[in-house]
Write a protein that holds these residues in place. Sequence first.
Motif, PDB file in Angstrom:
ATOM      1  N   UNK A 130      -2.895  46.477 -78.200  1.00  0.00           N
ATOM      2  CA  UNK A 130      -3.561  45.260 -77.757  1.00  0.00           C
ATOM      3  C   UNK A 130      -5.027  45.592 -77.483  1.00  0.00           C
ATOM      4  N   UNK A 131      -5.825  45.463 -78.487  1.00  0.00           N
ATOM      5  CA  UNK A 131      -7.241  45.823 -78.353  1.00  0.00           C
ATOM      6  C   UNK A 131      -8.147  44.597 -78.274  1.00  0.00           C
ATOM      7  N   UNK A 132      -7.552  43.424 -78.265  1.00  0.00           N
ATOM      8  CA  UNK A 132      -8.342  42.196 -78.243  1.00  0.00           C
ATOM      9  C   UNK A 132      -8.806  41.884 -76.827  1.00  0.00           C
ATOM     10  N   UNK A 133     -10.117  41.691 -76.594  1.00  0.00           N
ATOM     11  CA  UNK A 133     -10.607  41.346 -75.254  1.00  0.00           C
ATOM     12  C   UNK A 133     -10.105  39.967 -74.824  1.00  0.00           C
ATOM     13  N   UNK A 134      -9.831  39.831 -73.532  1.00  0.00           N
ATOM     14  CA  UNK A 134      -9.472  38.541 -72.967  1.00  0.00           C
ATOM     15  C   UNK A 134      -9.893  38.528 -71.500  1.00  0.00           C
ATOM     16  N   UNK A 135      -9.740  37.374 -70.851  1.00  0.00           N
ATOM     17  CA  UNK A 135     -10.057  37.230 -69.426  1.00  0.00           C
ATOM     18  C   UNK A 135     -11.524  37.563 -69.143  1.00  0.00           C
ATOM     19  N   UNK A 136     -12.401  37.096 -70.001  1.00  0.00           N
ATOM     20  CA  UNK A 136     -13.833  37.409 -69.887  1.00  0.00           C
ATOM     21  C   UNK A 136     -14.433  36.615 -68.728  1.00  0.00           C
ATOM     22  N   UNK A 137     -15.201  37.293 -67.885  1.00  0.00           N
ATOM     23  CA  UNK A 137     -15.889  36.597 -66.805  1.00  0.00           C
ATOM     24  C   UNK A 137     -17.160  37.341 -66.407  1.00  0.00           C
ATOM     25  N   UNK A 138     -18.081  36.569 -65.830  1.00  0.00           N
ATOM     26  CA  UNK A 138     -19.379  37.086 -65.419  1.00  0.00           C
ATOM     27  C   UNK A 138     -19.451  37.215 -63.907  1.00  0.00           C
ATOM     28  N   UNK A 139     -20.313  38.092 -63.439  1.00  0.00           N
ATOM     29  CA  UNK A 139     -20.679  38.140 -62.025  1.00  0.00           C
ATOM     30  C   UNK A 139     -22.117  38.616 -61.930  1.00  0.00           C
ATOM     31  N   UNK A 140     -22.724  38.316 -60.793  1.00  0.00           N
ATOM     32  CA  UNK A 140     -24.109  38.708 -60.568  1.00  0.00           C
ATOM     33  C   UNK A 140     -24.133  39.984 -59.736  1.00  0.00           C
ATOM     34  N   UNK A 141     -24.657  41.086 -60.267  1.00  0.00           N
ATOM     35  CA  UNK A 141     -24.653  42.342 -59.509  1.00  0.00           C
ATOM     36  C   UNK A 141     -25.622  42.366 -58.339  1.00  0.00           C
ATOM     37  N   UNK A 142     -26.459  41.329 -58.214  1.00  0.00           N
ATOM     38  CA  UNK A 142     -27.351  41.254 -57.073  1.00  0.00           C
ATOM     39  C   UNK A 142     -28.755  41.763 -57.322  1.00  0.00           C
ATOM     40  N   UNK A 143     -29.051  42.199 -58.545  1.00  0.00           N
ATOM     41  CA  UNK A 143     -30.389  42.672 -58.887  1.00  0.00           C
ATOM     42  C   UNK A 143     -31.005  41.747 -59.924  1.00  0.00           C
ATOM     43  N   UNK A 144     -32.274  41.424 -59.729  1.00  0.00           N
ATOM     44  CA  UNK A 144     -32.964  40.481 -60.615  1.00  0.00           C
ATOM     45  C   UNK A 144     -32.895  40.963 -62.061  1.00  0.00           C
ATOM     46  N   UNK A 145     -32.578  40.021 -62.961  1.00  0.00           N
ATOM     47  CA  UNK A 145     -32.518  40.350 -64.374  1.00  0.00           C
ATOM     48  C   UNK A 145     -31.233  41.026 -64.806  1.00  0.00           C
ATOM     49  N   UNK A 146     -30.225  41.056 -63.936  1.00  0.00           N
ATOM     50  CA  UNK A 146     -28.952  41.692 -64.276  1.00  0.00           C
ATOM     51  C   UNK A 146     -27.841  40.655 -64.379  1.00  0.00           C
ATOM     52  N   UNK A 147     -26.832  40.988 -65.172  1.00  0.00           N
ATOM     53  CA  UNK A 147     -25.592  40.220 -65.242  1.00  0.00           C
ATOM     54  C   UNK A 147     -24.487  41.195 -65.637  1.00  0.00           C
ATOM     55  N   UNK A 148     -23.309  41.036 -65.006  1.00  0.00           N
ATOM     56  CA  UNK A 148     -22.188  41.915 -65.326  1.00  0.00           C
ATOM     57  C   UNK A 148     -21.117  41.142 -66.075  1.00  0.00           C
ATOM     58  N   UNK A 149     -20.610  41.746 -67.147  1.00  0.00           N
ATOM     59  CA  UNK A 149     -19.530  41.163 -67.945  1.00  0.00           C
ATOM     60  C   UNK A 149     -18.275  41.996 -67.722  1.00  0.00           C
ATOM     61  N   UNK A 150     -17.182  41.338 -67.368  1.00  0.00           N
ATOM     62  CA  UNK A 150     -15.909  42.012 -67.114  1.00  0.00           C
ATOM     63  C   UNK A 150     -14.834  41.385 -68.001  1.00  0.00           C
ATOM     64  N   UNK A 151     -13.980  42.216 -68.584  1.00  0.00           N
ATOM     65  CA  UNK A 151     -12.874  41.688 -69.386  1.00  0.00           C
ATOM     66  C   UNK A 151     -11.717  42.669 -69.391  1.00  0.00           C
ATOM     67  N   UNK A 152     -10.624  42.263 -70.013  1.00  0.00           N
ATOM     68  CA  UNK A 152      -9.389  43.047 -70.016  1.00  0.00           C
ATOM     69  C   UNK A 152      -8.912  43.282 -71.439  1.00  0.00           C
TER      70      UNK A 152
END
Length: 441
Positions: free
Chosen positions: A27-49
């Motif tokens: 099972x190599x297909x990404x799913x459950x993709x979501x974003x969060x803000x790491x708290x530093x200007x100009x940053x974004x975090x991508x998390x998936x399973x």
Amino acid sequence: MFLVPVHTACALLCLAPWLVRGLPPIWTQPEQVHLSYPGLAGWMEVTWTTFSKTDSTVEYGLLGGRLFDMSARGNSTLFVDSGDEKRQMYIHRVILTDLKPVATYVYHCGSDEGWSDVFYFTALNDSALFSPKFALYGDLGNENPQSLARLQKDTQLGMYDVILHIGDFAYDMHEDNARIGDEFMRQIQSIAAYVPYMTCPGNHESTYNFSNYRNRFSMPGQTEGLWYSWNLGPVHFISLSTEVYFYLDYGLELVFRQFEWLEKDLEEANRLENRAVRPWIITMGHRPMYCSDDDQDDCTTFDSYVRLGRNDTKPPAPGLEDLFYRYGVDLELWAHEHTYERLWPVFGDKVYNGSKEQPYVNPKAPVHIITGSAGCRERTDKFNPNPKDWSAFRSTDYGYTRMQVINATHLYLEQVSDDQNGKVIDSLWLVKEKHGFSAWL
């Protein structure tokens, strides 16, 4: 042609499931993709399973530009659920940096063994003059998620910069060997893959020491999302765990660690140079200090542990109301009760309105909002028919809250009813010409 006897073929067919079970699925297909803000200007975090180990890559580019002309690598962590099956999954995290404020980016995530759908997000504005817009709610389940469809459409219309989920996810993420958690994360992908999804833990995350919550979400700080702070526009946000007061088997020391951290964070946020730039301090935690629900829960049968602490521990566990008051917290966001309730400005169980005509203009105590009616299998709660004086407005409708921090002095909140087809059933303007402890005097 080689012919197999019928009885041999039947035997092989019967054995097939057992032969297949001997091989791990790929099972190599990404799913459950979501974003969060790491708290530093100009940053974004991508998390998936994924359910097999793969590389962790995000390919992205500016909307209207060359597709996927940038890429970033991250890493994955093996999460083994503590249920009977000990299901394994890989949680991937990639941080994007040097994003242009307010620019929209198109991205997908995964590896050469499988890529996600294509999503987009707008990088957060790092100016203190920014007027961010939020949706906020708690207690959203996999079953009966009443607010989800409207939140999906709102998000597609670009109505929000950030989503705040104030505890209680899926009902419950650990159930069916964490498959309910998987399904819930797939459901919120339609929101959380497009705007940062900021969270705090609730009581429904407690199983296996909050392991599904701590592993699935990626929040700022080094506490696995239990407590942290971040800045956006004119606001200093604080997310905290109310659950440290209720699950002492996981460590009484967590109450004191969080309290010490909160005091230091509030002290730093109240330094003159910091409060001048970000005058609003807003907290979010799952269980409220006050409520008027009739469900025999924390704030209905005894004075809230979150508010006053616990005297049955050694040493006694300190509550948070005095701390938040001393450092001039402006707005406190809660959930847990499956209703919506707006309170008059309150401290020490007493109302401190700004004035009779304009209670939320220069109030003399923090304002509390309870928004826990987004929809779950436990349905909505009932209210006590005789609320205390601090209860200003109550609704048992399914729904969620919208908020916009306009500027240093004005903040707007409204409650949306799903039972009434998206009607705004309550609203308030919180106006503060002064912030900090001196605002109460």
